[in-house]
Design a protein around this motif. Structure first.
Motif, PDB file in Angstrom:
ATOM      1  N   TRP A  50      18.103  32.171  -4.487  1.00  0.00           N
ATOM      2  CA  TRP A  50      19.769  31.057  -3.869  1.00  0.00           C
ATOM      3  C   TRP A  50      17.753  30.389  -2.735  1.00  0.00           C
ATOM      4  N   ALA A  51      17.475  30.818  -1.605  1.00  0.00           N
ATOM      5  CA  ALA A  51      16.675  30.381  -0.896  1.00  0.00           C
ATOM      6  C   ALA A  51      16.217  29.289  -1.126  1.00  0.00           C
ATOM      7  N   ARG A  52      15.056  28.980  -2.571  1.00  0.00           N
ATOM      8  CA  ARG A  52      14.661  28.697  -3.478  1.00  0.00           C
ATOM      9  C   ARG A  52      15.523  27.186  -3.953  1.00  0.00           C
ATOM     10  N   LEU A  53      15.959  27.348  -4.087  1.00  0.00           N
ATOM     11  CA  LEU A  53      17.230  26.566  -4.461  1.00  0.00           C
ATOM     12  C   LEU A  53      17.645  25.989  -3.291  1.00  0.00           C
ATOM     13  N   MET A  54      17.968  26.179  -2.026  1.00  0.00           N
ATOM     14  CA  MET A  54      18.251  25.604  -1.100  1.00  0.00           C
ATOM     15  C   MET A  54      16.994  24.458  -0.248  1.00  0.00           C
ATOM     16  N   ARG A  55      16.397  25.422  -0.909  1.00  0.00           N
ATOM     17  CA  ARG A  55      14.993  24.402  -0.330  1.00  0.00           C
ATOM     18  C   ARG A  55      14.781  23.301  -1.368  1.00  0.00           C
ATOM     19  N   SER A  56      15.009  23.107  -2.537  1.00  0.00           N
ATOM     20  CA  SER A  56      15.029  22.420  -3.391  1.00  0.00           C
ATOM     21  C   SER A  56      15.666  21.336  -2.825  1.00  0.00           C
ATOM     22  N   LEU A  57      16.736  21.775  -2.750  1.00  0.00           N
ATOM     23  CA  LEU A  57      17.927  20.107  -2.508  1.00  0.00           C
ATOM     24  C   LEU A  57      17.694  19.967  -0.858  1.00  0.00           C
ATOM     25  N   GLY A  58      16.857  20.516  -0.036  1.00  0.00           N
ATOM     26  CA  GLY A  58      16.678  19.227   0.923  1.00  0.00           C
ATOM     27  C   GLY A  58      17.312  20.291   2.181  1.00  0.00           C
ATOM     28  N   HIS A  59      17.462  21.131   2.063  1.00  0.00           N
ATOM     29  CA  HIS A  59      17.869  21.737   3.314  1.00  0.00           C
ATOM     30  C   HIS A  59      16.255  22.516   4.252  1.00  0.00           C
ATOM     31  N   GLU A  60      16.482  23.212   5.009  1.00  0.00           N
ATOM     32  CA  GLU A  60      16.109  24.090   6.361  1.00  0.00           C
ATOM     33  C   GLU A  60      16.379  25.226   6.160  1.00  0.00           C
TER      34      GLU A  60
END
Length: 687
Positions: A42-52
């Motif tokens: 989940w954390a890697r996905l959110m980074r991939s979507l551009g979030h901090e």
């Protein structure tokens, strides 16, 4: 607007993501990896979507069990938890868990924060004191937690049951109800003794908690479970423990310590404060309830009560931000049953890593995990077949079928256009939904979609049969475009799977010569793009390998867990510092020898370990020792010390350790290897 477009237009989300803190009492096993893998994806996905993303975790380092375990091993609790934290961190890195920092609850940041929260609760009138009766061990002179009282179940009469619940009939009860009670610490008959304890009055938070629980923060089945607890009535929460106890002393109290579950969740914020202080970022916006910063927790269903009632009450009472989401998962079974040491299905993380690619397990968990609070099963046969079929037979197969033609016939450069733009567009039409499924933690549904599209890509390549077309010179452009289309489809699939199988993704990046960590990059295909030589990305799992893992797990039962013998009790003798006495004949079997340290170096990715090359009188031994906090590697070279020379070699993640060196001290920087007098030579026996 779609989720991906929302994310694309809102790249300023700031999200704190945490996993439940592993208890510093033993090695990580595959059950732990369910949660760490789930949160990491989940954390890697959110980074991939551009979030901090601030993705954080720590070891839960306090409590009576750790204090007693340290005493049994002849070391300080601090030394014990430091060593276990290093082991946990090495295992988590081995599985690619991408924490930005891995902390401990036994830190100044945590001590200050939990004290601050407590004083705010007390100042607002949320703390009350009561005199309670609790079992007391007259031999160890300590109050006993319920789990350290054993006896006969008051409901069904089963013997040897814990002081808070019966494993035979499932009943729960107060420890004072247990018949024939015995201390699990000393075996003595405990006595009931009065003590003043401090409590948080949860009833004062009932309205706030009901609103928070029903705000969409929790899964529906979790909210329903909490409704039952509200119906039964909230009880005041005991947050204090009596000395002796390994933890933080409560401000303004004598011989009273914070219960481990008071300071453990604060460890999330302590870890965050540590990295904020380190980077110079402001900590206050992360805990301010008026900011749009997010806090997301991943936990197991066994600790729901603490995270859904105690934790939000603590935060609310201290005027801090409440969690935006608490995601609860079920347990892991192996081959359909509870993990068993005798069957070899209680598998340590390090044992798995000795034999298998971590991406295999991460993928299998993703293929099983949903957004529900359900148990998942690791069936070894299904595990092998699914990994071999999906990852090797489908995804990796696409690249291996196309890469050779691109390299040999077209100078490793992709074509200027796709052969089948419609197929690529079909893939991309699913990208938003796959992102939505991953963010909603419906990993199994996302994986099913990805594999269905992998099937389409393989069918396309099979239909076009470039290995046939390449024999016809007039069809070379077609071969170029077909294989380039296949490589582009592989890139799309690997971008979607990168949060799940990061080690394979890194290899794919080297082959494709691209970054796979940007979800939106696949909106544009690769044209006229040079790729590198294709190397096998993943091997098939053989049944024999799984058998070795299970056999090694049986052997782990007898494996020694330490790499250095440490005699530590802060230089003072306790009333009875010696436990588990051995006979002289047993001691005589230990072969202590003088050795010379001829080489020493730090072990990469291990905070406490040094790798020592020891001269044992003409014989060289390799030993890993947990003394890095006390010595620089270069300062040890040339020194003489003492080692256990006849200890069976132990296979570690970093190599084979062929013995132990002796050290003493309170731990940390105050740790000293034993050095013999002048005249001692390598190989000399210590008598």
């Amino acid at each position: 607007m779609s989720l991906v477009n929302e994310n694309k237009n809102n790249k300023n989300r700031k999200i704190l993501v945490t996993s439940a803190l592993p208890y510093a009492s033993g090695s990580l096993h595959l059950g732990h990896l369910v949660e760490h893998s789930q949160s990491d994806i989940w954390a890697r996905l959110m980074r991939s979507l551009g979030h901090e993303v601030k993705y954080l975790c720590a070891d839960d380092a306090h409590g009576t069990p750790i204090m007693l375990n340290a005493e049994k091993q002849g070391m300080t609790p601090e030394a014990l938890v430091d060593g276990i934290r290093d082991e946990h961190w090495a295992d988590l890195q081995g599985f690619g868990i991408s924490y930005d920092h891995y902390h401990s609850t036994h830190t100044e940041e945590n001590k200050n924060l939990v004290s601050e929260i407590y004083l705010k609760l007390k100042g607002a009138g949320h703390i009350e004191s009561k005199v309670i009766e609790q079992y007391f061990d007259p031999e160890k002179e300590m109050f006993l937690p319920d789990r350290f009282v054993k006896g006969t179940c008051p409901k069904c009469g089963a013997d040897d049951q814990y002081g808070d619940n019966c494993e035979v009939c499932g009943a729960t009860y107060d420890s004072s109800e247990v018949k024939n009670p015995k201390s699990a610490v000393s075996g003595a008959t405990p006595i009931l003794k009065e003590s003043k304890h401090l409590f948080v009055n949860l009833k004062q938070f009932e309205g706030m908690l009901k609103d928070w629980v029903n705000s969409g923060t929790l899964q529906t089945e979790v909210s329903n479970k909490l409704a039952e607890w509200f119906e039964a009535g909230l009880q005041s929460w005991d947050i204090s423990r009596d000395s002796p106890y390994f933890g933080f002393q409560i401000p303004g109290e004598e011989n009273k310590y914070f219960y481990v579950w008071m300071d453990a969740p604060v460890g999330y914020l302590a870890c965050l404060k540590h990295i904020c202080d380190k980077t110079g970022e402001a900590f206050e916006p992360w805990i301010n309830p008026n900011t749009d910063h997010e806090m997301v927790h991943f936990i197991g269903k066994d600790i729901l009560y603490f995270h859904s009632l105690f934790w939000p009450a603590m935060l609310s009472g201290a005027g801090m931000k409440l969690p935006n989401a608490v995601y609860v998962h079920g347990f892991l079974t192996v081959n359909g049953t509870k993990m068993s040491k005798s069957r070899g299905t209680f598998i340590k993380a390090s044992t798995y890593l000795d034999h298998l690619n971590p991406d295999y397990l991460r993928y299998y968990f993703a293929a099983k995990l949903s957004d529900g609070v359900v148990d998942i099963d690791l069936s070894m046969d299904d595990f092998r077949q699914r990994v071999n079929s999906d990852l090797v037979g489908k995804v990796v197969n696409i690249a291996s079928r196309c890469a050779g033609f691109i390299k040999k016939k077209f100078d490793s450069k992709l074509s200027a256009e796709l052969h089948n733009q419609a197929l690529y567009d079909e893939f991309m039409s699913h990208s938003d939904e796959i992102a939505q499924l991953f963010e909603a933690r419906k990993y199994n549904a996302a994986v099913r979609q990805i594999m269905a599209l992998a099937d389409k890509a393989n069918q396309y390549i099979a239909d076009m049969a470039p290995w046939v077309a390449v024999k016809d010179e007039s069809r070379m452009e077609e071969v170029h475009q077909v294989c380039s289309t296949g490589i582009n489809l592989f890139r799309v699939l690997m971008t979607w799977l990168a949060p799940v199988i990061p080690f394979t993704a890194r290899k794919a990046e080297a082959f494709l010569n691209v970054d796979l960590n940007d979800w939106y990059a696949i909106n544009s295909p690769l044209f006229n793009h040079e790729i590198n030589k294709f190397k096998p990305l993943m091997a098939r799992i053989e049944a024999e390998t799984l058998e070795k893992v299970m056999e090694a797990s049986k052997q782990d039962l007898e494996a020694k867990e330490t790499s250095v013998i440490q005699v530590e009790n802060n230089g003072q003798l306790d009333k009875d510092p010696i436990s588990d006495e051995i006979a002289f004949d047993d001691f005589a079997k230990i072969d202590l020898r003088i050795v010379k340290i001829v080489d020493a170096k730090a072990v990469e990715k291990a905070d406490k370990l040094l790798q020592l090359t020891l001269d044992l009188g003409g014989v060289t031994k390799n030993v890993f020792a947990g003394i890095k906090s006390a010595y620089k590697a270069e300062d040890l070279i040339g020194k003489h010390t003492v080692m256990v020379a006849n200890l069976a070699p132990r296979k570690m993640r970093f190599g084979l350790s062929e013995g132990m060196v002796l050290a003493a001290g309170p731990g940390g920087d105050d740790l000293y290897i034993l050095e013999p007098h002048e005249g001692a030579v390598p190989g000399m026996r210590v008598k």
